[in-house]
Design an enzyme around this catalytic site. Structure first.
Site, mmCIF file in Angstrom:
data_model
loop_
_atom_site.group_PDB
_atom_site.id
_atom_site.type_symbol
_atom_site.label_atom_id
_atom_site.label_comp_id
_atom_site.label_asym_id
_atom_site.label_seq_id
_atom_site.Cartn_x
_atom_site.Cartn_y
_atom_site.Cartn_z
ATOM 1 N NE ARG A 197 32.387 -12.730 81.492
ATOM 2 C CZ ARG A 197 31.396 -12.282 80.595
ATOM 3 N NH1 ARG A 197 31.281 -12.148 79.280
ATOM 4 N NH2 ARG A 197 30.430 -11.524 81.204
ATOM 5 C CE LYS A 229 44.943 -8.088 57.063
ATOM 6 N NZ LYS A 229 44.372 -7.113 56.128
ATOM 7 C CE LYS A 275 49.184 -10.143 51.037
ATOM 8 N NZ LYS A 275 48.484 -9.699 52.068
ATOM 9 C CD GLU A 294 49.710 -7.808 47.425
ATOM 10 O OE1 GLU A 294 49.180 -8.284 48.718
ATOM 11 O OE2 GLU A 294 50.580 -7.186 47.731
ATOM 12 C CG ASP A 345 46.207 -5.848 48.463
ATOM 13 O OD1 ASP A 345 45.195 -5.965 48.995
ATOM 14 O OD2 ASP A 345 47.280 -5.465 48.951
#
Length: 272
Positions: free
Chosen positions: A86, A121, A153, A181, A202
């Site tokens: 597994r 992410k 950002k 950004e 963005d």
């Protein structure tokens, strides 16, 4: 990678595989096959030799497999093979899913000058493996973490007091590559005036992004992010941007279908 594999085995086996211990003689030998049950780009093959002492890789990470193909074989104690089945499948299915989705994104932008990037992410603790899988699918790895490049950002801009201040502070503090950004045309102009070498557009539509790429006119590298999907990635790639980034490659990739088939054999046990 060994530490990730070890943690996964400890998590699953714990003090012992009680089912295999109850049902299978300790001295029973076997071999097994990992079989693709659908077309896919395989990934995570580097982990199998860390999970099994004896294995033969029929495919390498980044290779394509079709339904019914054997991608690897393993041999040893039947108990050992089953107790690790597994964990091996979880890695191969998850990472193969990332590689397969990555390849689909790359295929969609074929013929353009735009490259597909992955993002941060990722599943906590599995970033290195998931980025290896994305690369196996043909995607270009972006930042591995917060330490290897500066990406300013919107919240950084807010905290720094504006686009120019954020860029100037970053440039004064570090020699690492800087990307910023921008969410509006005025922010873009301010970033260009401050000498930003790399812009992240963005959450613009393809038409809006194409217009901004024309404004940039080669004065900075351009990455587009936000809402990038398989259905629209080509439209974004055709804007003239250098890169598109898609978090979905790692955070939303469906696992590929693989199975493990056990066969009895008389080989010498290598699992003890």
């Amino acid at each position: 990678m060994m530490d990730v594999v070890q943690r996964a085995l400890e998590e699953d086996i714990g003090p012992g595989d009680v089912t295999s211990q109850a049902c299978i003689p300790a001295d029973l030998e076997a071999h097994g096959e990992f079989i693709a049950r659908e077309s896919q780009v395989v990934a995570g093959m580097e982990l199998l030799p860390l999970i099994y002492d004896r294995c033969v890789l029929k495919k390498q990470s980044g290779d394509k497999a079709v339904a019914g193909e054997v991608i690897a074989t393993v041999a040893g104690s039947a108990r050992c093979l089953l107790s690790r089945e597994r964990v091996a499948l979880n890695f191969l299915q998850r990472l193969g899913g990332v590689a397969t989705l990555a390849a689909k994104y790359v295929e969609q932008v074929a013929g353009t000058s735009c490259r597909v990037l992955d993002t941060r992410k990722t599943t906590p603790g599995l970033r290195r493996l998931e980025k290896m899988a994305a690369a196996a699918g043909g995607v270009t790895n972006h930042r591995m973490g917060l330490y290897d490049a500066i990406l300013i950002k919107n919240n950084h801009i807010e905290a720094a007091g504006g686009v120019r201040k954020a860029i100037e502070a970053a440039r004064a503090a570090s020699s690492l590559p800087i990307e910023i950004e921008v969410r509006t045309r005025p922010e873009l102009i301010e970033a260009l005036d401050a000498g930003a070498p790399h812009l992240l557009l963005d959450n613009f539509t393809p038409a809006e992004a194409a217009d901004l790429v024309r404004v940039i006119a080669g004065r900075a590298k351009v990455e587009i992010s936000g809402g990038i999907t398989l259905s629209n990635v080509r439209a974004y790639a055709q804007t003239g941007a250098d890169f598109v980034s898609a978090g979905a490659i790692t955070h939303s990739a469906p696992a590929v279908d693989l199975s493990f088939r056990l066969h009895l054999c008389s080989s010498v046990s290598i699992c003890g």
